[in-house]
Design a protein around this motif. Structure first.
Motif, PDB file in Angstrom:
ATOM      1  N   ALA A 125       0.832  -1.199   0.000  1.00  0.00           N
ATOM      2  CA  ALA A 125       0.000   0.000   0.000  1.00  0.00           C
ATOM      3  C   ALA A 125       0.868   1.251   0.000  1.00  0.00           C
ATOM      4  CB  ALA A 125      -0.929   0.000   1.216  1.00  0.00           C
ATOM      5  N   ASN A 126       1.937   1.220   0.773  1.00  0.00           N
ATOM      6  CA  ASN A 126       2.854   2.358   0.836  1.00  0.00           C
ATOM      7  C   ASN A 126       3.488   2.615  -0.526  1.00  0.00           C
ATOM      8  OD1 ASN A 126       5.686   3.593   1.392  1.00  0.00           O
ATOM      9  ND2 ASN A 126       4.522   3.972   3.255  1.00  0.00           N
ATOM     10  N   LYS A 127       3.914   1.551  -1.178  1.00  0.00           N
ATOM     11  CA  LYS A 127       4.549   1.671  -2.492  1.00  0.00           C
ATOM     12  C   LYS A 127       3.579   2.216  -3.533  1.00  0.00           C
ATOM     13  CE  LYS A 127       7.085  -1.067  -5.920  1.00  0.00           C
ATOM     14  NZ  LYS A 127       7.592  -2.419  -6.264  1.00  0.00           N
ATOM     15  N   LYS A 128       2.353   1.681  -3.556  1.00  0.00           N
ATOM     16  CA  LYS A 128       1.344   2.134  -4.528  1.00  0.00           C
ATOM     17  C   LYS A 128       0.948   3.583  -4.264  1.00  0.00           C
ATOM     18  CE  LYS A 128      -2.048  -0.674  -5.680  1.00  0.00           C
ATOM     19  NZ  LYS A 128      -1.810  -1.005  -7.094  1.00  0.00           N
ATOM     20  N   ALA A 129       0.833   3.960  -3.000  1.00  0.00           N
ATOM     21  CA  ALA A 129       0.447   5.328  -2.658  1.00  0.00           C
ATOM     22  C   ALA A 129       1.526   6.321  -3.088  1.00  0.00           C
ATOM     23  CB  ALA A 129       0.187   5.447  -1.159  1.00  0.00           C
ATOM     24  N   LEU A 130       2.789   5.959  -2.863  1.00  0.00           N
ATOM     25  CA  LEU A 130       3.885   6.842  -3.281  1.00  0.00           C
ATOM     26  C   LEU A 130       3.904   7.013  -4.800  1.00  0.00           C
ATOM     27  CD1 LEU A 130       6.751   5.628  -0.911  1.00  0.00           C
ATOM     28  CD2 LEU A 130       5.586   7.843  -0.845  1.00  0.00           C
ATOM     29  N   THR A 131       3.603   5.952  -5.519  1.00  0.00           N
ATOM     30  CA  THR A 131       3.547   6.027  -6.989  1.00  0.00           C
ATOM     31  C   THR A 131       2.430   6.968  -7.435  1.00  0.00           C
ATOM     32  OG1 THR A 131       4.391   3.770  -7.194  1.00  0.00           O
ATOM     33  CG2 THR A 131       3.259   4.688  -9.107  1.00  0.00           C
ATOM     34  N   ALA A 132       1.259   6.849  -6.799  1.00  0.00           N
ATOM     35  CA  ALA A 132       0.129   7.714  -7.152  1.00  0.00           C
ATOM     36  C   ALA A 132       0.432   9.173  -6.824  1.00  0.00           C
ATOM     37  CB  ALA A 132      -1.134   7.254  -6.418  1.00  0.00           C
ATOM     38  N   ILE A 133       1.069   9.407  -5.678  1.00  0.00           N
ATOM     39  CA  ILE A 133       1.407  10.772  -5.268  1.00  0.00           C
ATOM     40  C   ILE A 133       2.389  11.392  -6.259  1.00  0.00           C
ATOM     41  CG2 ILE A 133       2.662  12.095  -3.507  1.00  0.00           C
ATOM     42  CD1 ILE A 133       1.419  10.136  -1.440  1.00  0.00           C
ATOM     43  N   ASP A 134       3.361  10.607  -6.697  1.00  0.00           N
ATOM     44  CA  ASP A 134       4.330  11.092  -7.675  1.00  0.00           C
ATOM     45  C   ASP A 134       3.644  11.395  -9.007  1.00  0.00           C
ATOM     46  OD1 ASP A 134       6.919  11.649  -8.771  1.00  0.00           O
ATOM     47  OD2 ASP A 134       6.904   9.663  -9.685  1.00  0.00           O
ATOM     48  N   MET A 135       2.763  10.509  -9.443  1.00  0.00           N
ATOM     49  CA  MET A 135       2.085  10.675 -10.728  1.00  0.00           C
ATOM     50  C   MET A 135       1.222  11.931 -10.751  1.00  0.00           C
ATOM     51  SD  MET A 135      -0.499   8.004 -12.641  1.00  0.00           S
ATOM     52  CE  MET A 135      -1.633   7.976 -11.252  1.00  0.00           C
ATOM     53  N   ARG A 156      -5.501  17.434  -5.555  1.00  0.00           N
ATOM     54  CA  ARG A 156      -4.598  16.432  -6.126  1.00  0.00           C
ATOM     55  C   ARG A 156      -4.524  15.201  -5.223  1.00  0.00           C
ATOM     56  NH1 ARG A 156      -1.175  18.235 -10.352  1.00  0.00           N
ATOM     57  NH2 ARG A 156      -1.447  20.463 -10.774  1.00  0.00           N
ATOM     58  N   VAL A 157      -4.554  15.424  -3.913  1.00  0.00           N
ATOM     59  CA  VAL A 157      -4.589  14.291  -2.981  1.00  0.00           C
ATOM     60  C   VAL A 157      -5.866  13.480  -3.211  1.00  0.00           C
ATOM     61  CG1 VAL A 157      -4.582  13.577  -0.560  1.00  0.00           C
ATOM     62  CG2 VAL A 157      -3.226  15.555  -1.267  1.00  0.00           C
ATOM     63  N   GLY A 158      -6.988  14.196  -3.427  1.00  0.00           N
ATOM     64  CA  GLY A 158      -8.245  13.503  -3.712  1.00  0.00           C
ATOM     65  C   GLY A 158      -8.146  12.637  -4.965  1.00  0.00           C
ATOM     66  N   PHE A 159      -7.480  13.157  -6.009  1.00  0.00           N
ATOM     67  CA  PHE A 159      -7.283  12.371  -7.228  1.00  0.00           C
ATOM     68  C   PHE A 159      -6.390  11.162  -6.950  1.00  0.00           C
ATOM     69  CE2 PHE A 159      -8.787  16.036  -9.711  1.00  0.00           C
ATOM     70  CZ  PHE A 159      -9.492  15.381 -10.716  1.00  0.00           C
ATOM     71  N   ALA A 160      -5.291  11.389  -6.219  1.00  0.00           N
ATOM     72  CA  ALA A 160      -4.373  10.288  -5.928  1.00  0.00           C
ATOM     73  C   ALA A 160      -5.071   9.184  -5.139  1.00  0.00           C
ATOM     74  CB  ALA A 160      -3.162  10.813  -5.163  1.00  0.00           C
ATOM     75  N   ARG A 161      -5.911   9.580  -4.190  1.00  0.00           N
ATOM     76  CA  ARG A 161      -6.627   8.602  -3.371  1.00  0.00           C
ATOM     77  C   ARG A 161      -7.588   7.770  -4.227  1.00  0.00           C
ATOM     78  NH1 ARG A 161      -9.718  11.014   1.662  1.00  0.00           N
ATOM     79  NH2 ARG A 161     -10.942  11.914  -0.027  1.00  0.00           N
ATOM     80  N   ALA A 162      -8.198   8.406  -5.243  1.00  0.00           N
ATOM     81  CA  ALA A 162      -9.104   7.666  -6.123  1.00  0.00           C
ATOM     82  C   ALA A 162      -8.333   6.767  -7.086  1.00  0.00           C
ATOM     83  CB  ALA A 162      -9.971   8.649  -6.904  1.00  0.00           C
ATOM     84  N   LEU A 163      -7.184   7.244  -7.580  1.00  0.00           N
ATOM     85  CA  LEU A 163      -6.449   6.498  -8.601  1.00  0.00           C
ATOM     86  C   LEU A 163      -5.627   5.352  -8.028  1.00  0.00           C
ATOM     87  CD1 LEU A 163      -5.177   9.529 -10.733  1.00  0.00           C
ATOM     88  CD2 LEU A 163      -7.081   7.993 -11.268  1.00  0.00           C
ATOM     89  N   VAL A 164      -5.262   5.430  -6.739  1.00  0.00           N
ATOM     90  CA  VAL A 164      -4.367   4.436  -6.158  1.00  0.00           C
ATOM     91  C   VAL A 164      -4.992   3.047  -6.112  1.00  0.00           C
ATOM     92  CG1 VAL A 164      -5.052   4.690  -3.725  1.00  0.00           C
ATOM     93  CG2 VAL A 164      -2.667   4.154  -4.300  1.00  0.00           C
ATOM     94  N   VAL A 165      -6.317   2.955  -6.146  1.00  0.00           N
ATOM     95  CA  VAL A 165      -6.972   1.646  -6.080  1.00  0.00           C
ATOM     96  C   VAL A 165      -7.143   1.020  -7.462  1.00  0.00           C
ATOM     97  CG1 VAL A 165      -8.190   2.214  -3.937  1.00  0.00           C
ATOM     98  CG2 VAL A 165      -9.284   2.724  -6.130  1.00  0.00           C
ATOM     99  N   ASP A 166      -6.519   1.650  -8.478  1.00  0.00           N
ATOM    100  CA  ASP A 166      -6.572   1.143  -9.859  1.00  0.00           C
ATOM    101  C   ASP A 166      -8.007   0.909 -10.332  1.00  0.00           C
ATOM    102  OD1 ASP A 166      -3.772   1.119 -10.101  1.00  0.00           O
ATOM    103  OD2 ASP A 166      -3.646  -0.862  -9.177  1.00  0.00           O
ATOM    104  N   PRO A 167      -8.849   1.948 -10.295  1.00  0.00           N
ATOM    105  CA  PRO A 167     -10.252   1.747 -10.694  1.00  0.00           C
ATOM    106  C   PRO A 167     -10.393   1.575 -12.202  1.00  0.00           C
ATOM    107  CG  PRO A 167      -9.821   4.074 -10.354  1.00  0.00           C
ATOM    108  CD  PRO A 167      -8.569   3.349  -9.952  1.00  0.00           C
TER     109      PRO A 167
END
Length: 443
Positions: A125-135, A156-167
């Motif tokens: 989860a930490n790795k995926k979240a860092l990737t989303a934050i960077d993106m 942008r945090v709201g977008f990262a939180r939505a995208l991190v779950v690979d919807p």
């Protein structure tokens, strides 16, 4: 040949989300129900961004919540990748207008919350979240708290939180409307760049907005909703390559076309002469002040418009977006001071007479048109004239409106008629006592 044709794979984009014949109504406090959405059918195909465009109160956000499985429709069916949706579904993520961040969590922890809910192990989860934050362009702010961030960074945090779950699908409820103009434009451009470059895992997007230019800039297809109740008034394809140039003639032509569709009478309802279709005392009124109505008529009568105008340059001249301009033009049409013809807003003969008069003449003409064209105003005045003391509380009229309108629309309609009635001096209103009364000269 036939066998080859049968075996040839279809190039038609696959439908990812399907909303079929969606109806939504809510119970009124006094009994009965208020219809919010009526027979809405929208298919979301792979590889496209679909915009749902309409004025405030037409049910856009309600439709999006139904699509997300956060609300059950009164009737109709939602299908996601062939499966019925009756609750929040894995594979559908949502970005809200308000940032909805947990203030006690850091950026990284906020982004990880969705993964925690899915049971993803902490290291992954930490790795995926860092990737989303960077993106999403927040690299370096992983340890910051929401209070340390600007509005754009929080979104942008709201977008990262939505995208991190690979919807598979991303639903967006006016995600840029709470931001200042420059921040919103930057975030739109960054998002569409990520989409165009294929850096997002999502297959399709549904965007709810009231901003026409935003819809044309971002979307491949735009569904225009009309209000009272919310229903599909038009569907517009946007066949423009990206990146899109707002000043290009084709871009402006699409914007103008949608403006015209959204202003074709009250929510698209017109009579046989193309004029707004009016109702009884339960007719919903747009909330806008008389000063805005008068100001727009004066502007329309003067050069360079000379009694008629395309709404887009009119909006640009006034520095208004569609949600602020359309209530004013709608009020002018209801009162009989303007009409839409050939995609242009025209002053009527009465509108021309109004702007040519001094204050007293304007007030009399406004009074005449208000009593003639707004049944609620005439109804309030009649009730006041018949009551002892020529006064009545606000609560005398609000339940009558709620028999026809939602509670929100009833409040808005009453607020509009109070403003217009005061200007026309057909009745007074005491805000502290919440009471209507006839002017002393009329009692």
């Amino acid at each position: 040949m036939l066998e080859e044709a049968v075996q040839k794979p279809s190039t038609k984009p696959q439908t990812v989300l399907d909303l079929a014949h969606i109806h939504q109504s809510f119970a009124r406090p006094g009994g009965g129900s208020s219809i919010v959405l009526e027979d809405i059918s929208i298919s979301l195909r792979e590889g496209e961004i679909v915009g749902v465009l309409g004025r405030s109160g037409c049910g856009k956000s309600t439709l999006l919540r139904i699509a997300a499985g956060l609300m059950k429709p009164s009737s109709g069916k939602i299908t996601f990748q062939g499966e019925a949706v009756d609750r929040p579904a894995k594979g559908i993520a949502m970005v809200f207008q308000t940032f909805a961040l947990f203030p006690w969590l850091t950026v990284l922890e906020n982004v990880m919350t969705g993964l925690d809910a899915l049971g993803v192990k902490e290291d992954e989860a930490n790795k995926k979240a860092l990737t989303a934050i960077d993106m999403i362009g927040l690299d370096g702010f992983e340890g910051a708290y929401p209070r340390e961030l600007s509005g754009g960074m929080r979104q942008r945090v709201g977008f990262a939180r939505a995208l991190v779950v690979d919807p598979t699908i991303l639903l967006m409820d006016e995600p840029f409307s709470a931001l200042d103009v420059l921040t919103a434009e930057t975030l739109r451009s960054d998002f569409i760049d990520l989409w165009t470059e294929g850096k997002l895992a999502i297959k399709s997007v549904m965007l709810v907005t009231h901003n026409i230019e935003e819809a044309v800039f971002l979307c491949d297809r735009i569904v225009v909703l009309a209000p009272d109740p919310g229903r599909i008034a038009a569907e517009v394809e946007v066949p423009l390559p990206r990146p899109r140039v707002r000043l290009s003639p084709v871009f402006r032509e699409i914007v103008d076309d949608i403006y015209a569709r959204m202003t074709a009478g009250r929510g698209g309802a017109v009579d046989e002469k193309g004029k707004p279709a009016l109702g009884g005392i339960g007719m919903r009124l747009p909330f806008t002040s008389c000063h805005r109505i008068v100001g727009l008529m004066e502007l329309l009568a003067a050069p360079p418009f000379d009694e008629k105008a395309d709404l887009r340059p009119l909006a640009d001249r006034l520095h208004l977006d569609v949600d602020h301009l359309l209530p004013v033009t709608e009020a002018m049409q209801i009162l009989g001071f303007s009409e839409m013809r050939d995609g242009l807003l025209h002053l009527t003969p009465a509108g021309n007479i109004f702007v040519s008069h001094a204050a007293d003449g304007r007030k009399k003409l406004f009074c005449d048109h208000l009593l003639r064209n707004v049944p609620l105003a005439a109804h309030i005045r009649l009730v006041l004239s018949e009551r002892p003391g020529h006064a009545a509380p606000r609560e005398r009229f609000l339940p009558e409106l709620e028999d026809h309108l939602t509670a929100r629309d009833a409040e808005q309609t009453l607020a509009a008629v109070i403003d217009w009635g005061r200007f026309a001096e057909i009745f007074g209103y005491d805000q502290r006592r919440r009471e209507f009364s006839l002017p002393p000269a009329d009692e």
